[in-house]
Design an enzyme around this catalytic site. Structure first.
Site, PDB file in Angstrom:
ATOM      1  N   LYS A 182     -15.455  -1.317   3.131  1.00 35.22           N
ATOM      2  CA  LYS A 182     -14.873  -1.985   2.077  1.00 35.22           C
ATOM      3  C   LYS A 182     -16.088  -2.501   1.180  1.00 35.22           C
ATOM      4  O   LYS A 182     -16.746  -3.376   1.209  1.00 35.22           O
ATOM      5  CB  LYS A 182     -13.874  -3.202   2.205  1.00 35.22           C
ATOM      6  CG  LYS A 182     -12.718  -2.859   2.914  1.00 35.22           C
ATOM      7  CD  LYS A 182     -11.837  -3.791   3.350  1.00 35.22           C
ATOM      8  CE  LYS A 182     -10.390  -3.293   3.914  1.00 35.22           C
ATOM      9  NZ  LYS A 182      -9.843  -4.529   4.520  1.00 35.22           N
ATOM     10  N   GLU A 234       0.766  -1.250   0.021  1.00 32.86           N
ATOM     11  CA  GLU A 234      -0.040  -0.100  -0.010  1.00 32.86           C
ATOM     12  C   GLU A 234       1.005   1.303   0.168  1.00 32.86           C
ATOM     13  O   GLU A 234       0.326   2.392   0.262  1.00 32.86           O
ATOM     14  CB  GLU A 234      -1.019  -0.061   1.219  1.00 32.86           C
ATOM     15  CG  GLU A 234      -1.734  -1.147   1.059  1.00 32.86           C
ATOM     16  CD  GLU A 234      -2.958  -1.335   2.272  1.00 32.86           C
ATOM     17  OE1 GLU A 234      -2.942  -0.638   3.162  1.00 32.86           O
ATOM     18  OE2 GLU A 234      -3.750  -2.191   2.270  1.00 32.86           O
TER      19      GLU A 234
END
EC number: 4.2.1.11
Length: 431
Positions: free
Chosen positions: A340, A208
């Site tokens: 999410k 990330e």
């Protein structure tokens, strides 16, 4: 305004995500020539209760990670059902997609197929009206820019290093705008790189965009971040706070929490003590997945001890699922939910989970996945629902930066109407 516009075609394809694995991209075409596109993300650490991401399993192609079956499901089964539908009827389309699949985990058609279609429909509808997606989904009251929860040290499943906990993040609550918040984070990020170099640590990046050094302990990750915040000219605990994603389900074994790199095996109560000690010692404002997804009693204890001081975010615990969220609300587990989109699989179900969380006094943090694309839907979603917090990685790697750049555009478009709430985004705690 036209309130009826037919879908005339739905096309899916296999593309690559940021971890070089295949994912699904969908385009929805309308009778007026408009097209909407969406690409689906994929997680590295996944909750066992997430909607099913359909993979081909053919070891000769992409190591079994191909998504051609999901693509075919869109191009055949879903396209046939969707053609002729009104693109503006998102709840109906999402309900139809769920019924077309017929399972409770979207395992037949694949959550990756269904989500791609659901989001492409929303994008097509917004494009047809000449609206930004956040305005189409959120209406005239969509105006809150999020505090970024920026992952700058990666551990756990997101990196190959000696750090057990998965993410160490900064949150620039002292900024007055998103633009300023992003600048502050970028400055700390660059300062952290130099700080790690000075200490002799490698500055390779995790999934990330955060650094993945081989630190001596989990606590050293916080120490070095606070050092970088100070060197960048900011005050930890005032301008910036620390947020943690422990991803504790990843090291929960036989009812115990096994921190291998520290040589510790902890009970649920001891794990709560571990976090309480950190909260008392460091300027921590948020802990995600502090307890494992099956450890409901541990979550309840964590919330009793720390819930008034710190945001306690359920990710694997809730998997953006209203049934699990409802249970958490009832027993007092957590005070926040991570959202999410691909955990549940449709835009409508996602909005329902956010609404349920807000009604219960929970904050909602809109999140990316470790496997991302250039798709910026979550940037629009976080503003559409006025969530006030977004988690989408470090200010590095273009699939992460794309989300931040879209938020800069949205803030510019909103002009004086835009709000950046800073610490007020944490309405669930008293710290």
């Amino acid at each position: 305004m036209n309130d009826y516009l037919e879908i005339i075609d739905v096309v899916a394809r296999q593309i690559l995500d940021s971890r070089c694995f295949p994912t699904v991209e969908v385009e929805v075409y309308l009778e007026d020539g408009t097209m909407g596109r969406a690409a689906v993300p994929s997680g590295a650490s996944t909750g066992m209760y997430e909607a099913v991401e359909l993979r081909d399993g053919d070891k000769d192609k992409y190591l079994g990670k191909g998504v051609l079956t999901a693509v075919q499901n869109v191009n055949d089964t879903i396209a046939e059902a969707l053609i002729g539908c009104n693109v503006f009827d998102q709840p109906y389309i999402d309900k139809m997609l769920i019924e077309l699949d017929g399972t409770n985990n979207k395992g037949k058609l694949g959550a990756n197929a269904i989500l791609g279609v659901s989001l492409a429909v929303a994008n097509a509808a917004a494009n047809a009206l000449g609206l930004s997606l956040y305005k189409y989904v959120g209406g005239v009251n969509a105006k809150v820019l999020p505090v970024p929860m920026m992952n700058i040290i990666n551990g756990g499943s997101h990196a190959d290093n000696s750090v057990d906990l998965q993410e160490f993040m900064i949150m620039p609550v002292g900024a007055t705008s998103f633009t300023e918040a992003l600048r502050m984070c970028a400055e700390v990020y660059h300062t952290l790189k130099n700080t790690l170099k000075d200490k002799g640590y490698a500055t390779g990046l995790g999934d990330e965009g955060g650094f993945a050094p081989n630190l001596k302990s989990n606590a050293e990750a916080i120490d070095v971040i606070i050092e970088a915040i100070t060197k960048a000219g900011y005050k930890a605990g005032e301008d910036m706070f620390i947020a943690i994603d422990a991803a504790s389900s990843e090291y929960y074994k036989d009812g115990k929490y096994v921190l291998e790199n520290e040589g510790k095996t902890l009970t649920s109560a001891e794990m709560v003590d571990f976090f309480e000690d950190w909260v008392n010692k460091y300027p921590i404002i948020s802990i995600e997945d502090g307890m494992a997804e099956e450890d409901w009693d541990g979550w309840k204890l964590l919330n009793e001890r720390l819930g008034k001081k710190v945001q306690l975010v359920g990710d694997d615990l809730f998997v953006t699922n209203t049934e699990r969220l409802e249970k958490g609300i009832e027993i007092g587990a957590a005070n926040s939910i991570l959202i999410k989109l691909n955990q549940i699989g449709t835009l409508t179900e996602t909005l329902n989970a956010i609404e349920m969380a807000n009604r219960a006094g929970y904050t909602a943090v809109i999140s990316h996945r470790s496997g991302e694309t250039e798709d910026t839907t979550i940037s629009d979603l976080v503003v559409a629902v006025n969530a006030g917090q977004i988690k989408t990685g470090a200010p590095a790697r273009s699939e992460r930066v794309a989300k931040y750049n879209q938020l800069l555009r949205i803030e510019e478009e909103l002009e004086d109407v835009a709000e950046y709430r800073g610490k007020k985004a944490f309405f669930n705690i008293k710290k």
